[in-house]
Enzyme design. Structure first.
Site, mmCIF file in Angstrom:
data_model
loop_
_atom_site.group_PDB
_atom_site.id
_atom_site.type_symbol
_atom_site.label_atom_id
_atom_site.label_comp_id
_atom_site.label_asym_id
_atom_site.label_seq_id
_atom_site.Cartn_x
_atom_site.Cartn_y
_atom_site.Cartn_z
ATOM 1 N N GLY A 12 78.461 -45.510 -98.556
ATOM 2 C CA GLY A 12 78.703 -46.293 -99.761
ATOM 3 C C GLY A 12 77.427 -46.457 -100.562
ATOM 4 C CD GLU A 21 71.149 -55.679 -103.114
ATOM 5 O OE1 GLU A 21 71.086 -56.091 -104.287
ATOM 6 O OE2 GLU A 21 71.512 -56.402 -102.155
ATOM 7 C CB THR A 70 89.811 -68.111 -98.352
ATOM 8 O OG1 THR A 70 90.785 -67.450 -99.183
ATOM 9 C CG2 THR A 70 90.368 -69.467 -97.959
ATOM 10 N N GLY A 71 87.204 -66.443 -100.149
ATOM 11 C CA GLY A 71 86.182 -65.413 -100.136
ATOM 12 C C GLY A 71 86.613 -64.043 -99.654
ATOM 13 N N GLY A 110 82.402 -51.842 -99.657
ATOM 14 C CA GLY A 110 82.951 -52.958 -100.415
ATOM 15 C C GLY A 110 83.437 -54.085 -99.528
ATOM 16 C CD GLU A 161 83.429 -72.511 -95.094
ATOM 17 O OE1 GLU A 161 83.392 -71.684 -94.166
ATOM 18 O OE2 GLU A 161 83.853 -72.239 -96.240
ATOM 19 C CG ASP A 208 83.689 -62.362 -103.227
ATOM 20 O OD1 ASP A 208 83.307 -62.434 -104.407
ATOM 21 O OD2 ASP A 208 82.926 -62.074 -102.283
ATOM 22 C CG HIS A 236 50.455 -58.040 -124.676
ATOM 23 N ND1 HIS A 236 50.997 -56.828 -124.326
ATOM 24 C CD2 HIS A 236 49.099 -57.889 -124.622
ATOM 25 C CE1 HIS A 236 50.021 -55.970 -124.078
ATOM 26 N NE2 HIS A 236 48.860 -56.593 -124.260
#
EC number: 1.8.1.4
Length: 462
Positions: free
Chosen positions: A179, A186, A142-143, A266, A38, A306, A439
């Site tokens: 977007g 969010e 590697t995302g 994105g 990493e 990803d 409930h």
């Protein structure tokens, strides 16, 4: 390039994000000798620049909203504003605690962790820090990074990505969010809670356009009530600096001005210059192509997360990484049903779903074979206590299983666990209806919706 030929790992993983570290932990657990490479920090985008920090900001925003609105619950409170450094301190403490825990897990499983920028040098090796790390199998993980649009340059100041937004040293007075997908709504939600004047620009006809249309419309209604503005159905044309901000022009000539422009169109795969093509790995538009078992066309190379064209969700990365580790360890593995993966957008109100939309169900089974039922949260006691509005929508194949659960309302992300069991176990409405739900809980709304779909509604009309 130095090469320690005496050390050949069972699995060499390039990338320590969700998919990579999940494969490392599970592989080591199953007795594989694993090397994890990493270049930044283990945990990747999700932990450091994605899921965790954004949800911390959203929770801080929720607290701000509760302070403003406390009198409607009989509590007198004074809202004095957002202390941005303190918000970042809280966010960073959450990240730090999880990061230390993850580092401990990596060490305890005896994964060989190598910090450095790796590059695939052959179908069985990765070069890093002047060494060649050999493996019987290589996993590419590697995302991704935030994307932009042609001609739109992210400067990190007035035109920013989600990475910049997470460390912004102020609450922008006004913001345009380019977007209306998960990332965009969010941040729009958090910034509105912090006091910004927010406008979302979405080229498609709805916010969160991959969700069921009913969920999109419910979110749009809720955002209007909150004062979050949005422009739908017209694409971006250009952005230019003004004296103290940014002006955005759309294809129809409409113009919008704000202090900052967040580009949330994105995320794209990190694959350029890493030796993938040279090793013969099949790719498309930067994505590594894989089969249902995450195998590339090169027998010794797999890919997850990803980097591959599946759902860009951390929990998908976890599942894909585990699948690869178990396959390499010789266990029987089952391909992931991506429709059965829960999806949550953590804005206010939350949007959660699992399974397929009503439109998709009609396309697959025929319009006359699909039944849809909406259960309004107005009939749910806990939702009334929380003063949240929304719906649970069920999509069923006529006389068959529930194939889609779509929920909008505060805390609906916490209900998606049972929803994914309903979908993945192909439950019939009557089977869910006979289960007793506590409930008063919001979880009870899922049970009530299935009671209604089974033809025996309790707290809802026929």
């Amino acid at each position: 390039m130095a090469n320690d030929a005496s050390t050949v790992f069972d699995l060499v993983i390039l990338g320590g994000g969700s998919g990579g570290y999940a494969a490392a932990l599970r592989g080591a657990q199953l007795g594989l000798d694993v090397a994890l490479i990493e270049k930044d920090k283990v945990g990747g985008t999700c932990l450091h620049r994605g899921c965790i920090p954004t949800k911390a900001l959203l929770h801080a925003g929720e607290i701000a909203d509760q302070a403003r609105e406390s009198e409607q619950f009989g509590v007198k409170a004074t809202f004095e504003g957002i202390d941005v450094p303190a918000v970042h301190k809280y966010k960073d403490e959450v990240i730090s605690g999880l990061y230390k825990g993850l580092q401990g897990l990596i060490a305890s499983r005896k994964v060989t962790y190598i910090e450095g920028e790796g590059r695939l040098s052959s179908p069985t090796s990765v070069d890093v820090n002047g060494q060649r790390i050999q493996g019987r199998h290589v996993l590419l993980a590697t995302g991704s990074v935030p994307k932009s649009l042609p001609g739109l340059e992210i400067d990190g100041n007035r035109i920013i990505s989600s990475d910049h937004a997470l460390v912004l040293d102020r609450v922008p007075k006004s913001a345009i969010v380019l977007g209306g997908g998960v990332i965009g709504v969010e941040f729009a939600s958090a910034w509105k809670s912090f006091g910004s004047d927010v406008t979302i620009i979405e080229g498609l006809k709805h916010l969160v356009p991959v969700e069921d249309e009913n969920s999109s419309k419910l979110l749009e209604r809720a955002f209007r009530k909150r004062g979050i503005k949005f422009n739908l159905g017209t694409f971006f044309q250009k952005a230019e600096y003004t004296q103290d901000g940014v002006k955005v022009t759309l294809a129809d000539g409409k113009e919008f001005e704000a202090e900052v422009l967040l580009v949330a169109v994105g995320r794209g795969p990190v694959s350029q210059g890493l030796g993938y093509e040279e090793a013969g790995v099949a790719m498309d538009r930067g994505y590594v192509l894989v089969d249902e078992y995450m195998r590339t066309n090169v027998p010794t190379i797999s890919a997850v997360g990803d980097l591959v064209p599946t759902l860009q969700l951390a929990h998908v990365g976890f599942a894909e990484g585990i699948l690869v580790a178990e396959r390499l360890a010789g266990l029987k593995t089952v391909p992931i049903d991506y429709d059965g993966v829960p999806r949550v957008t953590y804005c206010h109100p939350e949007v959660a779903s699992v399974g397929i939309t009503e439109a998709k169900a009609k396309e697959i089974y025929g319009a006359d074979k699909v039944v849809a039922l909406k259960y309004n949260l107005a009939g749910n006691g806990k939702s009334k206590i929380l003063k949240t509005a929304g719906e649970i929508k069920l999509v069923q194949v006529k006389d068959g299983a529930v194939v889609g659960v779509h929920m909008v309302g505060d805390r609906m992300g916490e209900q998606v666990g049972e929803a994914q069991l309903i979908y993945n176990w192909e439950a019939l409405p009557a089977e869910v209806a006979q289960l007793v739900h506590a409930h008063p809980t919001q979880n009870e709304a899922l049970g009530e919706a299935h009671l209604a779909l089974a033809g025996k509604p309790l707290h809802s009309h026929d």
